[in-house]
Structures are given as C-alpha cells and as structure tokens.
Design an enzyme around this catalytic site. Structure first.
Site, mmCIF file in Angstrom:
data_model
loop_
_atom_site.group_PDB
_atom_site.id
_atom_site.type_symbol
_atom_site.label_atom_id
_atom_site.label_comp_id
_atom_site.label_asym_id
_atom_site.label_seq_id
_atom_site.Cartn_x
_atom_site.Cartn_y
_atom_site.Cartn_z
ATOM 1 N N HIS A 35 -123.158 -17.086 9.840
ATOM 2 C CA HIS A 35 -122.901 -15.852 10.196
ATOM 3 C C HIS A 35 -123.564 -15.400 11.183
ATOM 4 C CE1 HIS A 35 -120.267 -16.492 6.783
ATOM 5 N NE2 HIS A 35 -120.105 -15.142 6.485
ATOM 6 N N ASP A 72 -126.600 -5.563 3.710
ATOM 7 C CA ASP A 72 -125.161 -4.954 3.220
ATOM 8 C C ASP A 72 -124.657 -6.085 2.746
ATOM 9 O OD1 ASP A 72 -126.106 -2.796 4.096
ATOM 10 O OD2 ASP A 72 -124.908 -2.422 5.829
ATOM 11 N N GLU A 121 -128.154 5.202 3.581
ATOM 12 C CA GLU A 121 -127.450 4.740 4.830
ATOM 13 C C GLU A 121 -126.351 5.860 5.434
ATOM 14 O OE1 GLU A 121 -125.630 1.027 5.136
ATOM 15 O OE2 GLU A 121 -127.179 -0.090 4.381
HETATM 16 P P1 FAD Z 1 -126.816 -18.566 10.444
HETATM 17 O O1 FAD Z 1 -125.999 -17.885 11.279
HETATM 18 O O2 FAD Z 1 -126.723 -19.981 9.870
HETATM 19 O O3 FAD Z 1 -128.367 -18.638 11.431
HETATM 20 C C1 FAD Z 1 -128.873 -17.522 12.107
HETATM 21 C C2 FAD Z 1 -130.239 -18.028 12.743
HETATM 22 O O4 FAD Z 1 -131.159 -18.601 12.197
HETATM 23 C C3 FAD Z 1 -130.002 -19.301 13.811
HETATM 24 O O5 FAD Z 1 -130.894 -19.280 14.743
HETATM 25 C C4 FAD Z 1 -130.296 -20.339 12.941
HETATM 26 O O6 FAD Z 1 -130.840 -21.523 13.513
HETATM 27 C C5 FAD Z 1 -131.546 -19.756 12.439
HETATM 28 N N1 FAD Z 1 -131.652 -20.226 10.631
HETATM 29 C C6 FAD Z 1 -130.945 -20.330 9.780
HETATM 30 N N2 FAD Z 1 -131.415 -21.037 8.751
HETATM 31 C C7 FAD Z 1 -132.557 -21.057 8.955
HETATM 32 C C8 FAD Z 1 -133.836 -21.590 8.257
HETATM 33 N N3 FAD Z 1 -133.681 -22.069 7.093
HETATM 34 N N4 FAD Z 1 -135.035 -21.584 9.022
HETATM 35 C C9 FAD Z 1 -135.100 -21.358 10.081
HETATM 36 N N5 FAD Z 1 -134.194 -20.802 10.971
HETATM 37 C C10 FAD Z 1 -132.919 -20.643 10.270
HETATM 38 N N6 FAD Z 1 -128.324 -8.251 8.862
HETATM 39 C C11 FAD Z 1 -128.905 -7.558 8.237
HETATM 40 O O7 FAD Z 1 -129.949 -7.340 8.655
HETATM 41 N N7 FAD Z 1 -128.277 -6.420 7.539
HETATM 42 C C12 FAD Z 1 -127.136 -6.319 7.172
HETATM 43 O O8 FAD Z 1 -126.567 -5.453 6.385
HETATM 44 C C13 FAD Z 1 -126.214 -7.479 7.843
HETATM 45 N N8 FAD Z 1 -124.982 -7.371 7.405
HETATM 46 C C14 FAD Z 1 -124.197 -8.474 7.721
HETATM 47 C C15 FAD Z 1 -122.988 -8.502 7.230
HETATM 48 C C16 FAD Z 1 -122.002 -9.567 7.923
HETATM 49 C C17 FAD Z 1 -120.509 -9.537 7.265
HETATM 50 C C18 FAD Z 1 -122.607 -10.337 8.490
HETATM 51 C C19 FAD Z 1 -121.698 -11.554 9.167
HETATM 52 C C20 FAD Z 1 -123.985 -10.419 9.148
HETATM 53 C C21 FAD Z 1 -124.661 -9.511 8.557
HETATM 54 N N9 FAD Z 1 -125.950 -9.357 9.135
HETATM 55 C C22 FAD Z 1 -126.862 -8.325 8.461
HETATM 56 C C23 FAD Z 1 -126.510 -10.431 9.935
HETATM 57 C C24 FAD Z 1 -127.141 -11.690 9.334
HETATM 58 O O9 FAD Z 1 -128.223 -11.273 8.503
HETATM 59 C C25 FAD Z 1 -127.603 -12.709 10.289
HETATM 60 O O10 FAD Z 1 -126.431 -12.835 11.064
HETATM 61 C C26 FAD Z 1 -128.009 -13.784 9.753
HETATM 62 O O11 FAD Z 1 -128.615 -14.817 10.568
HETATM 63 C C27 FAD Z 1 -126.898 -14.659 8.854
HETATM 64 O O12 FAD Z 1 -127.470 -15.643 8.069
HETATM 65 P P2 FAD Z 1 -127.205 -17.063 7.938
HETATM 66 O O13 FAD Z 1 -127.358 -17.667 6.761
HETATM 67 O O14 FAD Z 1 -125.426 -17.078 8.355
HETATM 68 O O15 FAD Z 1 -127.831 -17.430 9.373
#
Ligand code: FAD
Length: 517
Positions: free
Chosen positions: A99, A160, A271
């Site tokens: 994400h 969120d 919020e």
């Molecule tokens: P990914 O997109 O898979 O990875 C993100 C980054 O972290 C990459 O650089 C990846 O290499 C690294 N990474 C992933 N897993 C690991 C691991 N295990 N160890 C080390 N590095 C790792 N953020 C907030 O703070 N508050 C919110 O309310 C919020 N709401 C959101 C709502 C939506 C609909 C979306 C799409 C995003 C939101 N986000 C929010 C942002 C979100 O926290 C970040 O985009 C987060 O990185 C997504 O997590 P993911 O597991 O999909 O990570």
C-alpha cells in the site's frame, strides 16, 4: 494505466512491463538464488503484482519474489546477496500489503519479499501488568485486532485503515486519531526482530541494541527487515460513540482540536477534516450519522462554503452508558461548533477501527479503488497552520479534491524522539492528508497531472513561506532531497545505514541510497 508515471529505469508503464529475456547475469543470479535451501520458495515468473502498489503510478518489475515461510529464508536470501558484494546490482524490498504510494516496496530487477507469507506462526497474546502481542512483521493490523480482542485486549495506536502490515506501518510511523495520546504506532512497540542488510537476525529493544531498534522504527525499511514485533496492548472497549460536529470558522475548529488534545480526560480519538463545499455537493461525511436535532440540522445550509468537521470518539462498555453520556456531554459543552450540526453514531469497536474498509468495498464495487492515488501528507507546525489553511483552502485548492482532506493536531510531547521519524520542531503539529484519487485518463481537474501540479504548488508555497513543514510518507528522488528532509538528523541516519546495510541492499524503492555507493 493512462497518465501513468513510467518506471524510473525502463521508462515503461505497467501495461508495457513484460518480463525481458534473461541475460547471462540474470541466469547466474537466478541459479544462485535457486541453490538456497528454503522453507518457502522463489517465483521467477508472473510477478507483475509485485511491480504495483496502491499509488498506481510507479511500476518496477523484480527479478524474483520470495515467499518466505521462515525468518531464515529471509536471512539466507539477504546473506547470499550481501556476499555477492557491490558488483551485483541485486537489491531486496520487503513488501507488506503493497500500500505504498510511489513504488517504495518495489525492487527493479531485484528480489521482493512477500512478507505476508511469513505470518503463518501463531500470534502470542500475553496478558498481565504489561500486556503485549508478538506478531510477524507481515501480519495485517486487522488480524491483530481480531486475535487480541479474543482476550479482551487491543493495540493502543492505529492507522485509519487496518489492511496494512506491521512492518509497513512501523517503517513510517502509523498515525491516527489516537496518536495525540499514545503517540504513533512506532511508540507502542517493545521489541523487534530484524534481518539486517548483512543477513544477520538481531533482536532489539530500547535496552538491547537500541541503536538498531530506534533506527528501524520510522526507518523507511533502510536498516533491516522487521520479521517480528512485540506490540503493547490495553484492555479493549466493546463500543464507540462516534461524533462529528461542524465549523464554518477555521480558528474555532483548530482551537477546539488543540484544546481536546491537551486535556487528559477527553476523547480517545480526535481527528478532523475539511469539506471544500464550493460545488454545493456535500461529501458523504454524514452517511450513517444521525443529527442530534434533525429539525435544526435540516435547516443548516452549507452550500458553497468551506466547512471544518471535528471528529471524536469515546470508547465505552454498554454497562456504563449513562456515565459515558454525561462525560461526552460535558466535553461537548466546552466546544464551539455550530449547535445544529452535532451528529452521532454508536458502533462496535471493530466497526469503528475498520471503518475505511467499508469505503474500500464500496469503491471497489464501482471500480474506483485501483486508480492512481497522488496522496500528499504534511506535518505542519501549529504556529503556522492558520497561514497554511488560508492559502491552501482559500486559494490553491479551487475545487474539492476527489477524496478526503484530513486535518488534526498531535502532541509530540507524547512521542519518542529517538526514532528515525522526522517531524516539525514544534511540540504540537498538524497532520494534513490530501487523499486524492485520480480519474484514469482524465486531463481535467480530476486527472493525475492536475492533482500532482496542485500538490507541487502547495509544497512550493510552504517552502516559500518557510512554514517548517515535513512530509509524512515522503517521496524524494535524490539523496540531496532526503538530506534536506532529515536536516541535522541525516548524519545519524547515514551512519546507521553504513552499519546495518553497508551495501545499500534494502528498500531501494525509497531512492535514498544506491547499491555499491
Ligand atoms: P508496503 O507498501 O508493502 O511497504 C512500505 C515500505 O516499508 C516499503 O519501503 C517496504 O520495503 C517497507 N517494508 C514493508 N514491510 C517491511 C518489513 N517487514 N520490514 C521492513 N520494511 C518493510 N498511514 C498512517 O500512518 N496512518 C493512516 O491512517 C494511514 N492510512 C492509510 C490508508 C490507506 C487506504 C493506505 C493505502 C495507506 C494508509 N497509510 C496510513 C499509509 C501506510 O501506513 C503506508 O503506506 C504503509 O507503508 C503501508 O503498509 P504496507 O504493509 O502496505 O507496506
């Protein structure tokens, strides 16, 4: 995707991303990876999903995707790549739920590690004086919620949206309406297990390997792959009173928000969001909310106005409803919203925390979820927020954006400043999140190019006015920009990089360090 921003190296959009014929170097690397004895497996074909993310604008195809079944699968893969030395261009990206917004979890011709495959092991909930849960770095927060609730507990700080992984949010911060009290998610972790860029498996906490522990929290995946996390818990409520009130005046709105985050006994969640209502079409901000006074509410005319909606939640258990009603009422009495615009809803704790998933399902059904998301998140010091609001909501954003504009203050005195997260200097700062969706192929005000230009104008204005903002979930293309983002903290960040990932193998999608340099 029409209007896509092409892959940085290949200059191709996703529909053009087809696997290239393997070259001799590729074949060598592939056969080296194949020699590893693993509990899980590598996939060398059909990896297009790992070249995409929620942002839907950046695509880089990896050479291979690792589906790990054990921590040692991850450590032996990284170790092998580390031992190839800097002559090999191979990099490694942990991918949580994908994400990211701008390719941060992608690895061009490298190895993507599908972290969700690791979550097989049982989550361990420990009750007692200091309750916690041990989870895999690839676990989704929604699963942690369901599992911990079985014993009446839940994590304290959230995002969120819960369909994100632990490793993904801990690499940034994890900020939501509870952060004013508990700090972001990175403040609510007791211990981590990490695989460094050398392939070592290290356990760290504030007393054991603290340099790595604090570095990894908010560390943008640069120092290690989080394979396990110990998350602090609290007793969970059953129900939530969810309240929304409106303001026409930004000053009263922000004053009330700041008052609420400063008082010890206020709501559990605070919020807010901005409704640019110039078109006369009200957002769906009141769907499933009931007005306290329907007569008065129906007379409130918001057409053509900019509205500010303060959103609060009070947690409770059904046996103490009366007391909670009184507490809520006395808190609301101290606020200065438009009296006819008090909207309430009572929902279960799970429904409240998982609220964005409902919107996801609706958007998916209309084909509006997998569109480009040119999101921008800013952290803005409290003493400059009025200027920012005047210029951005008064001048720059001439139309409502296609998505919510969140806006709420948090109190940094509750946050740990030893993590890698960069925030403004002031103790109280606002999170302003412009969560736009672009209409694919549109060249108009809802198209990707237009929204990106608008975002750029906001950043340029903020720099010109020297507002002291920092981007949250930042995206930069050069190390110079990253240095500016970190300011005086860059030196420590770069030192940690050379200690824990000296060849710059990890998280290449952040575009901070180049392998071998
Ligand atoms: P990914 O997109 O898979 O990875 C993100 C980054 O972290 C990459 O650089 C990846 O290499 C690294 N990474 C992933 N897993 C690991 C691991 N295990 N160890 C080390 N590095 C790792 N953020 C907030 O703070 N508050 C919110 O309310 C919020 N709401 C959101 C709502 C939506 C609909 C979306 C799409 C995003 C939101 N986000 C929010 C942002 C979100 O926290 C970040 O985009 C987060 O990185 C997504 O997590 P993911 O597991 O999909 O990570």
């Amino acid at each position: 995707i029409m209007g896509c921003i092409p892959d940085r190296t290949t200059n191709l959009c996703s529909d053009q991303l087809i696997a290239k014929p393997a070259t001799p170097t590729h074949l060598n690397v592939t056969s080296s990876l194949e020699t590893l004895s693993l509990d899980g497996y590598f996939s060398f074909n059909n990896n297009n999903h790992a070249a995409k993310d929620f942002g839907n604008t950046y695509q880089s195809l990896p050479l291979a995707v690792l589906y790990p079944k054990s921590v040692s699968d991850i450590s032996s893969t990284v170790k092998l790549i580390f031992n190839m030395g800097s002559a090999s261009e191979l990099t490694v990206a942990a991918r949580g739920h994908g994400h990211s917004l701008q390719g941060q979890a992608q690895a061009h011709r490298g190895v993507v590690i599908n972290m969700e495959s690791l979550k097989g092991s049982q989550m361990q909930v420990h009750t007692g004086e200091r309750p916690y849960v041990d989870v895999s770095g690839g676990e989704l927060w929604i699963n942690i919620l369901h599992e911990t609730l079985k014993l009446g507990f839940a994590p304290k700080s959230w995002t969120d949206y819960l369909h994100l992984t632990v490793g993904g949010t801990l690499s940034y911060a994890g900020i939501s309406g509870q952060a004013f009290r508990h700090g972001p998610q990175i403040n609510n972790v007791y211990r981590l297990q990490v695989v460094t860029g050398k392939g070592e498996v290290i356990t760290c906490s504030k007393s054991k390997n603290p340099d790595l522990f604090y570095g990894v929290l908010g560390g943008l995946g640069q120092f290690g792959i989080i394979t396990q996390a110990r998350i602090s818990l609290e007793p969970a409520p059953k129900m939530v009173k969810w309240i929304r009130v409106l303001y026409l005046d930004f000053s009263s709105f922000s004053k009330d928000q700041e008052y609420l985050i400063a008082s010890e006994n206020s709501f559990e969640y605070i919020e807010g969001f901005v409704i640019l209502n110039r078109t006369g079409l009200l957002n769906n901000w009141r769907s499933s909310f009931n007005p306290k006074d329907p007569m008065q509410a129906s007379q409130f005319n918001s057409d053509g106005k900019t509205l500010y909606c303060l959103e609060m939640a009070k947690y409770f258990n059904p046996d103490v409803t009366n007391v909670i009603d009184q507490i809520t009422e006395s808190l609301l009495l101290k606020l200065h919203y438009i009296p006819s615009t008090l909207f309430m809803s009572e929902v279960s704790f799970v429904e409240f925390l998982d609220r964005v998933h409902l919107s996801e399902l609706k958007l998916r059904a209309k084909g509006l979820w997998e569109v480009p998301h040119p999101w921008m998140n800013l952290l803005i010091p409290k003493n400059r927020i009025h200027e920012f609001a005047d210029e951005v909501f008064g001048n720059i954003l001439t139309n409502n954006i296609n998505g919510p504009i969140l806006m709420y203050p948090v109190n940094k005195t509750k946050w740990n400043n030893n993590t890698s997260l960069v925030t403004p200097d002031e103790d109280v700062f606002y999170l302003v999140a412009l969560l736009s969706s672009a209409v694919p192929s549109s060249k108009g005000t809802d198209g990707l190019e237009y929204i990106l230009t608008q975002n750029k104008r906001i950043l340029e204005y903020s720099a010109r006015a020297d507002l002291g903002i920092k981007q949250y979930l930042p995206h930069y293309r050069t190390q110079g920009e990253w240095r500016a983002h970190f300011g005086p903290r860059w030196k420590a960040f770069a030192r940690r990089k050379s200690s824990y990932d000296p060849l710059a193998i990890l998280a290449p999608g952040q575009m901070m360090f180049k392998k071998g340099i």
